[in-house]
Design an enzyme around this catalytic site. Structure first.
Site, short mmCIF file in Angstrom:
data_model
loop_
_atom_site.label_atom_id
_atom_site.label_comp_id
_atom_site.label_asym_id
_atom_site.label_seq_id
_atom_site.Cartn_x
_atom_site.Cartn_y
_atom_site.Cartn_z
N GLU A 2 -46.73 31.93 -74.20
CA GLU A 2 -46.52 31.26 -75.49
C GLU A 2 -45.76 32.09 -76.51
O GLU A 2 -45.01 31.54 -77.31
CB GLU A 2 -47.88 30.80 -76.06
CG GLU A 2 -48.60 29.78 -75.20
CD GLU A 2 -47.84 28.47 -74.99
OE1 GLU A 2 -46.89 28.19 -75.76
OE2 GLU A 2 -48.20 27.73 -74.05
N MET A 59 -46.73 19.35 -73.83
CA MET A 59 -47.15 20.09 -72.63
C MET A 59 -45.94 20.15 -71.70
O MET A 59 -45.35 19.14 -71.35
CB MET A 59 -48.33 19.37 -71.97
CG MET A 59 -48.81 20.05 -70.69
SD MET A 59 -49.42 21.72 -70.99
CE MET A 59 -48.92 22.53 -69.48
N GLU A 60 -45.63 21.39 -71.30
CA GLU A 60 -44.38 21.67 -70.59
C GLU A 60 -44.41 21.31 -69.11
O GLU A 60 -43.92 22.09 -68.28
CB GLU A 60 -44.05 23.16 -70.78
CG GLU A 60 -45.04 24.15 -70.11
CD GLU A 60 -46.22 24.54 -70.97
OE1 GLU A 60 -46.63 23.77 -71.85
OE2 GLU A 60 -46.76 25.65 -70.76
N ASN A 61 -44.97 20.18 -68.73
CA ASN A 61 -44.99 19.80 -67.32
C ASN A 61 -43.56 19.80 -66.78
O ASN A 61 -42.68 19.19 -67.38
CB ASN A 61 -45.67 18.44 -67.18
CG ASN A 61 -47.12 18.47 -67.68
OD1 ASN A 61 -47.54 17.62 -68.44
ND2 ASN A 61 -47.87 19.46 -67.26
N ARG A 69 -54.49 14.21 -81.88
CA ARG A 69 -53.88 15.52 -81.67
C ARG A 69 -54.77 16.59 -82.29
O ARG A 69 -55.00 16.60 -83.50
CB ARG A 69 -52.49 15.54 -82.30
CG ARG A 69 -51.72 16.82 -82.07
CD ARG A 69 -50.33 16.72 -82.66
NE ARG A 69 -49.63 17.98 -82.54
CZ ARG A 69 -48.43 18.20 -83.06
NH1 ARG A 69 -47.80 17.25 -83.71
NH2 ARG A 69 -47.85 19.39 -82.91
N HIS A 96 -40.26 26.60 -72.30
CA HIS A 96 -41.20 26.91 -71.23
C HIS A 96 -40.57 26.78 -69.84
O HIS A 96 -41.10 27.31 -68.86
CB HIS A 96 -42.42 26.00 -71.29
CG HIS A 96 -43.51 26.46 -72.21
ND1 HIS A 96 -44.08 27.71 -72.13
CD2 HIS A 96 -44.15 25.84 -73.23
CE1 HIS A 96 -45.03 27.83 -73.04
NE2 HIS A 96 -45.09 26.71 -73.74
N HIS A 123 -39.58 23.98 -78.03
CA HIS A 123 -40.68 24.78 -77.50
C HIS A 123 -40.98 24.43 -76.03
O HIS A 123 -41.01 25.31 -75.17
CB HIS A 123 -41.93 24.58 -78.37
CG HIS A 123 -43.12 25.36 -77.92
ND1 HIS A 123 -43.45 26.58 -78.46
CD2 HIS A 123 -44.03 25.12 -76.95
CE1 HIS A 123 -44.53 27.04 -77.85
NE2 HIS A 123 -44.91 26.17 -76.93
N GLU A 124 -41.20 23.16 -75.78
CA GLU A 124 -41.56 22.76 -74.40
C GLU A 124 -40.40 23.04 -73.44
O GLU A 124 -40.61 23.44 -72.30
CB GLU A 124 -41.99 21.31 -74.35
CG GLU A 124 -43.15 20.93 -75.29
CD GLU A 124 -44.34 21.88 -75.27
OE1 GLU A 124 -44.56 22.56 -74.25
OE2 GLU A 124 -45.04 21.97 -76.29
N1 BES Z 1 -48.64 24.87 -73.13
C1 BES Z 1 -48.92 24.49 -74.46
C2 BES Z 1 -50.10 23.57 -74.59
C3 BES Z 1 -51.42 24.12 -74.10
C4 BES Z 1 -51.76 25.46 -74.21
C5 BES Z 1 -52.33 23.26 -73.54
C6 BES Z 1 -52.98 25.91 -73.73
C7 BES Z 1 -53.55 23.71 -73.06
C8 BES Z 1 -53.87 25.05 -73.16
C9 BES Z 1 -47.70 23.85 -75.13
O1 BES Z 1 -46.50 24.41 -74.74
C10 BES Z 1 -47.81 24.10 -76.60
O2 BES Z 1 -47.81 25.23 -76.98
N2 BES Z 1 -47.89 23.05 -77.41
C11 BES Z 1 -47.99 23.15 -78.85
C12 BES Z 1 -46.71 22.76 -79.51
C13 BES Z 1 -45.81 23.85 -79.90
C14 BES Z 1 -44.63 23.33 -80.72
C15 BES Z 1 -46.44 25.01 -80.59
C16 BES Z 1 -49.04 22.19 -79.31
O3 BES Z 1 -49.44 21.34 -78.53
O4 BES Z 1 -49.45 22.27 -80.46
ZN ZN Z 2 -46.27 26.38 -75.44
#
Ligand code: BES
Ligand code: ZN
Length: 637
Positions: A344, A296-298, A590, A325, A321-322
């Protein structure tokens, strides 16, 4: 005529009506800029929150965050109350202030609860109010918080708490305008048990081990509320570079620092393409395994699952990825959740570019290939309405938009533009796009207009122009963004390494090659994943046992490979992996891993029975987000 106008003007000025006019003009401007957000009760067009000041006490006994949120507001409609988003908050009182010092009680109302949106909170505002202070406590079941017992941590001694606000969970621990187009700065004072450290998505995180249970933070750049984040636990810091570092539990610190060693390089590589990193520090927080997402890109502090700590840096695309963001998402933000693909899709495209910059083109192609394959699998099952980038989420949970369509179809769209216009021109376009919209929240329509004006309508010569790759026009752009499926112009990631893997897999399957003669020594995690995904459904327990014997896959140790293997084990009814499956589902929360495994189990009556047995043990350790996803799959009596 002119004279009388001047007189009227002077008259108006005298009576302060100019203020009224200014307010009105501002009002109209805001009205134009605000998009319709189906996932918020807020009324930013009338009253807009600009800053959030938090004063919190974190109680592990109560499982609550308790304290005050003081909101600075800008009012364009003086007759309107302040409308906020809340979910299961216990509100004690609301007060307002005109001078920021003295506060007076005001009346408020909490509306009926919607299962996705929570409850609107309406706060009455006296004419001169510019601040609203709310005294409240979060619910022990807050959808945006998880409270972990010591047993659920790596250290097993101290409790742990973390937040996850995206998409609409900030409202479960802060009463605020929980819409991504309402950008706020924030400050916080956080009191915790004395021996624990609090960290936030802000400046002020401590790099020393000094702890006193009283911490202060400040985020001075305006961010969407879903980026407000906190974690409290037995945390330690290790530096990774000039601007980068990692926080995690002490026993995870060395492993994490090793795994994330390329982080600083990634920041530098991304800046080179997309312009300056705007947030100061870039740190990571490696969480306990119940964290429901990969990452999560906090801002200033990415939250990450420990399942990327593989020991060989093979899963750090997640960091890319993060980090990406920091430009796409945090600097330029989706205005509403139907514009989520803007966050995304861009980010996934940039993620692949960072991978290429750090690990080379072959690796980018492998990762992109796996991404596209996963998208195609999804598209084969989806209804048309869910295959559209600009997805209609009205009346739905915004998290329903978190699919490969937003991520991988979005990424392919940007790659298509790169391939069409050439890298240099497209990179220039993206860099300027980020600069022109920095610290703004924008809709798909705004993006499309900008794209048309600054790229498509320029009629640049394209590197490709044929019947397969027609010169992009508004129609091709519309097809990508507003239509289901994958356009013909979708790029094809190509990997020689994957071709080699697939060839050997085929020879094994048709009996012309033994497993021991396959050259797996130098395989990366990505090649292993491709190898396993090449095995056809129903290829049998015998072959599963052969593979396991040759490669020890039930004990793979790499979360992605193990997940793929366990999925196949369920499908092929390979019972030797049963114990490992159960342990995996209890240990790891996860959602990306947990949900598909339960879906696979739930396909047969015997599988559903096992799912129920496992879920009875694993559910208590899951985050509310993972729980509600699995609740929808596992039906027990
Ligand atoms: N911002 C997302 C996580 C997210 C999206 C949380 C929508 C809640 C609602 C984060 O950047 C993300 O995309 N995480 C991916 C990992 C990435 C390598 C594809 C994940 O958690 O799977
Ligand atoms: Zn993302």
């Amino acid at each position: 005529m002119q004279k009388s106008l001047a007189m009227i003007f002077g008259f108006a000025l005298l009576f302060g009506a100019v203020f009224f006019d200014q307010a009105n003009a501002q009002n109209m401007m805001n009205k134009q800029k605000m998009a319709e957000d189906f996932h918020s009760y807020a009324n930013p067009q009338d009253v807009m929150v600009k800053h959030v000041d938090l004063d919190w006490t974190v109680s592990f006994e109560e499982k609550t965050i308790r304290g005050t949120a003081t909101l600075d507001i800008v009012r364009t409609n003086k007759n309107a109350p302040l409308m906020l988003d809340t979910r299961e908050l216990k509100i004690e009182k609301a007060e307002t202030s005109a001078d920021g010092k003295t506060f007076k009680a005001t009346t408020f109302e909490i509306g009926a609860a919607d299962k996705f949106l929570g409850s609107a909170m309406t706060v009455q505002l006296p004419p001169d109010a510019s601040k609203v202070k709310i005294t409240y406590a979060s619910s022990p079941n807050a959808s945006g918080l998880q409270w972990l017992s010591p047993a659920q941590t790596a250290g097993k001694k101290e409790p742990f708490m973390f937040s996850q606000a995206q998409a609409i969970h900030a409202r479960s621990f802060i009463p605020l305008q929980d819409s991504p187009q309402v950008r706020v700065t924030y400050s916080a004072r956080v009191r915790t048990p004395k021996n624990l450290l609090a960290v936030m998505s802000a400046g002020g995180n401590s790099q020393t081990s000094a702890r006193n249970g009283d911490y202060r933070f400040s985020m001075t750049k305006a961010i969407p509320p879903y980026l407000i984040a906190i974690a409290v636990g037995d945390l330690k810091f290790k530096s990774l570079g000039k601007r980068t570092g990692v926080y995690t539990e002490p026993s995870m610190l060395e492993k994490s620092a090793f795994e994330l060693a390329d982080t600083e390089k990634m920041v530098i590589a991304t800046e080179k393409i997309y312009g300056q990193y705007e947030w100061g520090r870039y740190d990571l927080l490696v969480l306990p395994p119940s964290f429901p997402f990969g990452g999560m890109e906090n801002p200033m502090l990415t939250f990450a699952t420990p399942t990327i700590i593989a020991g060989d840096k093979s899963l750090v695309a997640l960091v890319a990825h993060e980090l990406a963001h920091s430009w796409s998402g945090n600097l330029v933000t989706n205005a509403t959740w139907r514009d989520f693909w803007l966050n995304e899709g861009t980010t996934t495209y940039i993620e692949y570019r960072i991978i290429e910059a750090i690990y080379g083109k072959p690796r980018r192609e492998m990762e992109s290939y796996l991404g596209k394959r996963s998208l195609l699998d999804e598209l084969a099952q989806f209804e048309d309405k869910d295959e559209i980038l600009h997805i209609d989420l009205k009346g739905r949970d915004p998290d329903d938009g978190m699919t490969d369509v937003a991520y991988e179809k979005g990424a392919l769209f940007f790659r298509h533009l790169e391939e069409t216009y050439g890298r240099e021109r497209f990179d220039n376009f993206m860099r300027t796009y980020f600069k022109d919209h920095a610290f703004q929240s924008i809709t798909t329509e705004t993006f499309v207009e900008y794209l048309m004006k600054n790229l498509i309508d320029k009629k640049y010569p394209t590197t490709y122009a044929s019947s397969i790759y027609p010169t992009p026009s508004r129609e091709t752009i519309n097809e990508w963004i507003y239509k289901p499926g994958l356009p013909k112009s979708a790029p094809e990631p190509k990997s020689d390494a994957f071709n080699q893997v697939a060839m050997q897999a085929k020879e094994y399957l048709n009996g012309t090659k033994t497993l021991s003669s396959i050259q797996t020594k130098a395989w990366t995690t990505q090649e292993w994943l491709h190898f396993l995904q090449t095995m056809p459904d129903g290829f049998g327990t015998e072959k599963m046992a052969e593979l396991d014997k040759a490669f020890n896959l039930t004990k793979a140790g790499n979360s992605e490979i193990e997940f793929q293997w366990l999925l196949m084990s369920i499908r092929e009814n390979y019972t030797a992996a049963d114990a490992r499956l159960e342990a995996f589902l209890i240990e790891i929360g996860r959602r990306k891993f947990v949900r598909p495994l339960f879906v696979e189990l739930a396909k047969t009556p015997e599988g559903m029975k096992r799912a129920c047995e496992i879920y009875a043990k694993s559910r208590p350790g899951y985050h509310p987000i993972t729980q509600s996803s699995v609740d929808a799959i596992v039906k027990c009596n």
